[in-house]
Design a protein around this motif. Structure first.
Motif, PDB file in Angstrom:
ATOM      1  N   LEU A 150       0.826  -1.203   0.000  1.00  0.00           N
ATOM      2  CA  LEU A 150       0.000   0.000   0.000  1.00  0.00           C
ATOM      3  C   LEU A 150       0.865   1.259   0.000  1.00  0.00           C
ATOM      4  O   LEU A 150       0.581   2.223  -0.709  1.00  0.00           O
ATOM      5  CB  LEU A 150      -0.921  -0.007   1.225  1.00  0.00           C
ATOM      6  N   VAL A 151       1.934   1.236   0.781  1.00  0.00           N
ATOM      7  CA  VAL A 151       2.787   2.426   0.916  1.00  0.00           C
ATOM      8  C   VAL A 151       3.756   2.567  -0.255  1.00  0.00           C
ATOM      9  O   VAL A 151       3.929   3.652  -0.813  1.00  0.00           O
ATOM     10  CB  VAL A 151       3.568   2.377   2.249  1.00  0.00           C
ATOM     11  N   PHE A 152       4.394   1.470  -0.655  1.00  0.00           N
ATOM     12  CA  PHE A 152       5.486   1.538  -1.626  1.00  0.00           C
ATOM     13  C   PHE A 152       5.126   1.036  -3.017  1.00  0.00           C
ATOM     14  O   PHE A 152       5.922   1.187  -3.942  1.00  0.00           O
ATOM     15  CB  PHE A 152       6.697   0.748  -1.110  1.00  0.00           C
ATOM     16  N   GLY A 153       3.956   0.428  -3.156  1.00  0.00           N
ATOM     17  CA  GLY A 153       3.578  -0.081  -4.464  1.00  0.00           C
ATOM     18  C   GLY A 153       4.522  -1.172  -4.922  1.00  0.00           C
ATOM     19  O   GLY A 153       4.967  -2.020  -4.132  1.00  0.00           O
ATOM     20  N   GLU A 154       4.879  -1.145  -6.202  1.00  0.00           N
ATOM     21  CA  GLU A 154       5.713  -2.198  -6.782  1.00  0.00           C
ATOM     22  C   GLU A 154       7.095  -2.269  -6.144  1.00  0.00           C
ATOM     23  O   GLU A 154       7.707  -3.343  -6.083  1.00  0.00           O
ATOM     24  CB  GLU A 154       5.834  -1.972  -8.294  1.00  0.00           C
ATOM     25  N   MET A 155       7.602  -1.137  -5.648  1.00  0.00           N
ATOM     26  CA  MET A 155       8.922  -1.130  -5.038  1.00  0.00           C
ATOM     27  C   MET A 155       8.984  -2.008  -3.796  1.00  0.00           C
ATOM     28  O   MET A 155      10.070  -2.408  -3.350  1.00  0.00           O
ATOM     29  CB  MET A 155       9.342   0.297  -4.675  1.00  0.00           C
ATOM     30  N   SER A 156       7.832  -2.352  -3.213  1.00  0.00           N
ATOM     31  CA  SER A 156       7.800  -3.187  -2.013  1.00  0.00           C
ATOM     32  C   SER A 156       8.434  -4.549  -2.250  1.00  0.00           C
ATOM     33  O   SER A 156       8.834  -5.234  -1.305  1.00  0.00           O
ATOM     34  CB  SER A 156       6.361  -3.363  -1.525  1.00  0.00           C
ATOM     35  N   MET A 157       8.551  -4.965  -3.517  1.00  0.00           N
ATOM     36  CA  MET A 157       9.155  -6.268  -3.829  1.00  0.00           C
ATOM     37  C   MET A 157      10.590  -6.362  -3.325  1.00  0.00           C
ATOM     38  O   MET A 157      11.091  -7.462  -3.062  1.00  0.00           O
ATOM     39  CB  MET A 157       9.129  -6.528  -5.335  1.00  0.00           C
ATOM     40  N   LEU A 158      11.271  -5.218  -3.189  1.00  0.00           N
ATOM     41  CA  LEU A 158      12.652  -5.234  -2.727  1.00  0.00           C
ATOM     42  C   LEU A 158      12.760  -5.776  -1.303  1.00  0.00           C
ATOM     43  O   LEU A 158      13.808  -6.299  -0.911  1.00  0.00           O
ATOM     44  CB  LEU A 158      13.246  -3.819  -2.775  1.00  0.00           C
ATOM     45  N   ILE A 159      11.688  -5.635  -0.514  1.00  0.00           N
ATOM     46  CA  ILE A 159      11.678  -6.114   0.860  1.00  0.00           C
ATOM     47  C   ILE A 159      10.869  -7.404   0.997  1.00  0.00           C
ATOM     48  O   ILE A 159      11.243  -8.312   1.736  1.00  0.00           O
ATOM     49  CB  ILE A 159      11.100  -5.040   1.804  1.00  0.00           C
ATOM     50  N   LEU A 160       9.751  -7.488   0.274  1.00  0.00           N
ATOM     51  CA  LEU A 160       8.830  -8.614   0.443  1.00  0.00           C
ATOM     52  C   LEU A 160       9.263  -9.860  -0.314  1.00  0.00           C
ATOM     53  O   LEU A 160       8.798 -10.957  -0.029  1.00  0.00           O
ATOM     54  CB  LEU A 160       7.421  -8.200   0.006  1.00  0.00           C
ATOM     55  N   LYS A 161      10.113  -9.677  -1.324  1.00  0.00           N
ATOM     56  CA  LYS A 161      10.649 -10.809  -2.058  1.00  0.00           C
ATOM     57  C   LYS A 161      12.166 -10.761  -1.938  1.00  0.00           C
ATOM     58  O   LYS A 161      12.736  -9.767  -1.514  1.00  0.00           O
ATOM     59  CB  LYS A 161      10.219 -10.769  -3.525  1.00  0.00           C
ATOM     60  N   GLY A 162      12.814 -11.813  -2.300  1.00  0.00           N
ATOM     61  CA  GLY A 162      14.266 -11.812  -2.163  1.00  0.00           C
ATOM     62  C   GLY A 162      14.899 -12.940  -2.945  1.00  0.00           C
ATOM     63  O   GLY A 162      14.234 -13.662  -3.677  1.00  0.00           O
ATOM     64  N   GLN A 163      16.195 -13.068  -2.762  1.00  0.00           N
ATOM     65  CA  GLN A 163      16.944 -14.132  -3.411  1.00  0.00           C
ATOM     66  C   GLN A 163      18.166 -14.473  -2.564  1.00  0.00           C
ATOM     67  O   GLN A 163      18.737 -13.603  -1.912  1.00  0.00           O
ATOM     68  CB  GLN A 163      17.356 -13.756  -4.834  1.00  0.00           C
ATOM     69  N   GLN A 164      18.513 -15.749  -2.550  1.00  0.00           N
ATOM     70  CA  GLN A 164      19.672 -16.220  -1.821  1.00  0.00           C
ATOM     71  C   GLN A 164      20.865 -16.218  -2.766  1.00  0.00           C
ATOM     72  O   GLN A 164      20.972 -17.051  -3.657  1.00  0.00           O
ATOM     73  CB  GLN A 164      19.417 -17.617  -1.256  1.00  0.00           C
ATOM     74  N   VAL A 165      21.763 -15.265  -2.554  1.00  0.00           N
ATOM     75  CA  VAL A 165      22.884 -15.046  -3.474  1.00  0.00           C
ATOM     76  C   VAL A 165      24.201 -15.269  -2.736  1.00  0.00           C
ATOM     77  O   VAL A 165      24.387 -14.775  -1.625  1.00  0.00           O
ATOM     78  CB  VAL A 165      22.837 -13.623  -4.054  1.00  0.00           C
ATOM     79  N   LEU A 166      25.105 -16.000  -3.358  1.00  0.00           N
ATOM     80  CA  LEU A 166      26.416 -16.259  -2.767  1.00  0.00           C
ATOM     81  C   LEU A 166      27.527 -15.622  -3.615  1.00  0.00           C
ATOM     82  O   LEU A 166      27.454 -15.639  -4.846  1.00  0.00           O
ATOM     83  CB  LEU A 166      26.663 -17.757  -2.647  1.00  0.00           C
ATOM     84  N   PRO A 167      28.553 -15.074  -2.960  1.00  0.00           N
ATOM     85  CA  PRO A 167      29.659 -14.412  -3.675  1.00  0.00           C
ATOM     86  C   PRO A 167      30.735 -15.407  -4.086  1.00  0.00           C
ATOM     87  O   PRO A 167      31.873 -15.360  -3.611  1.00  0.00           O
ATOM     88  CB  PRO A 167      30.177 -13.414  -2.629  1.00  0.00           C
ATOM     89  N   GLU A 168      30.404 -16.300  -4.980  1.00  0.00           N
ATOM     90  CA  GLU A 168      31.302 -17.399  -5.330  1.00  0.00           C
ATOM     91  C   GLU A 168      32.639 -16.908  -5.880  1.00  0.00           C
ATOM     92  O   GLU A 168      33.698 -17.424  -5.527  1.00  0.00           O
ATOM     93  CB  GLU A 168      30.613 -18.314  -6.341  1.00  0.00           C
TER      94      GLU A 168
END
Length: 300
Positions: free
Chosen positions: A259-277
């Motif tokens: 409601l507050v951030f719209g589409e930008m909320s995906m940066l917090i509500l979704k994610g990915q497990q990334v490793l610095p190989e």
């Protein structure tokens, strides 16, 4: 003494990189649209993208280019904001390529900012630099276009490095101040489902890794700038609460962020497990490999 040219050098990440290079007695040239002067003997501002400025005429031989320039992704993603996020990155990179092409000798390395948003979001996959498939959301498409443009530097003789930033944690920038604010008022809790991954990195390690990619010729192509120890959002919140000695108890439902951030909320509500190989394979040592230690440094 080496000479480093930075676009976007006055921002959150740019300041950290500039401090690290100047501490090593390197000279830093920061591209700016306005007139600025520095009192630091190792820092010089050079105007660009402002009228008929010819930045290349004011520059000595450059050893490395670091491209950080682009409209902030913070703020509600209206159609106009989205266009600015994409266009600013492509335009700045095109201009920087033009400057480099006019140099008598190209810089040894071109280091371009990017984001782990390239990979898209997932709760189950683990992403390393070997992943070739990019996501399909807005941020992934922006990152893909930006990286494609930046890779043109390789055709003019520059070793090209693409640093894909995770969630950057710092005292004076990034998202950490907003994420810790509810805890300071005893209202912190799990954001969204809590199961989404947070691939994070301390601002000091961002600067150190970018400098490492310049110093070590073994780096090229994409490099994940993220801690080797990602956490879930629930763990992230619990550790914030523990470091600040505040309760972690009041959930923040997903719909509130949307409601507050719209589409930008995906940066917090979704994610990915990334490793610095690549960083680990090249022997890079993170100063802050785990979240508790990083937050203790930043919050205490």
């Amino acid at each position: 003494m080496r000479r480093i040219l930075i676009s976007g050098g006055s921002g959150f990440v740019g300041n950290a990189i500039t401090q690290l290079f100047t501490a090593s007695n390197d000279e830093v040239f920061i591209l700016t649209r306005g007139e600025k002067k520095s009192n630091h003997p190792k820092i010089k501002y050079v105007q660009w993208m402002n009228g008929n400025n010819a930045a290349e005429q004011e520059l000595p031989q450059i050893d490395a280019v670091i491209n950080l320039a682009g409209e902030t992704i913070n703020g509600r993603w209206t159609s106009e904001k989205k266009q600015a996020i994409l266009n600013s990155r492509l335009k700045a990179t095109e201009e920087l390529l033009s400057i480099v092409k006019k140099m008598d000798t190209p810089p040894r390395v071109w280091i371009n900012a990017s984001a782990i948003g390239y990979y898209g979001t997932s709760q189950s996959k683990v992403f390393t630099e070997a992943e070739e498939t990019h996501g399909t959301d807005f941020l992934a498409e922006v990152v893909k276009a930006w990286e494609t443009k930046a890779k043109e530097a390789s055709s003019i003789g520059c070793r090209t490095v693409i640093t894909r930033f995770g969630l950057i944690l710092g005292k004076d920038g990034g998202v950490l101040p907003q994420l810790t604010l509810p805890y300071r008022f005893f209202a912190g809790g799990t954001v969204g489902s809590g199961n989404q991954w947070v691939s994070w990195i301390h601002i000091d390690d961002v600067a150190r890794l970018m400098k490492e990619t310049f110093d070590n010729e073994g780096y090229s192509g994409p490099v994940n700038a993220a801690s080797p120890n990602p956490v879930t959002m629930k763990e992230f919140g619990e550790i914030i609460g523990g470091v600040l000695k505040r309760p972690h108890w009041l959930p923040a439902p997903s719909f509130m962020f949307k409601l507050v951030f719209g589409e930008m909320s995906m940066l917090i509500l979704k994610g990915q497990q990334v490793l610095p190989e690549k960083a680990m394979d090249n022997g890079f040592t993170f100063k802050y490999p785990n979240l508790k230690r990083a937050l203790q440094d930043l919050l205490q």
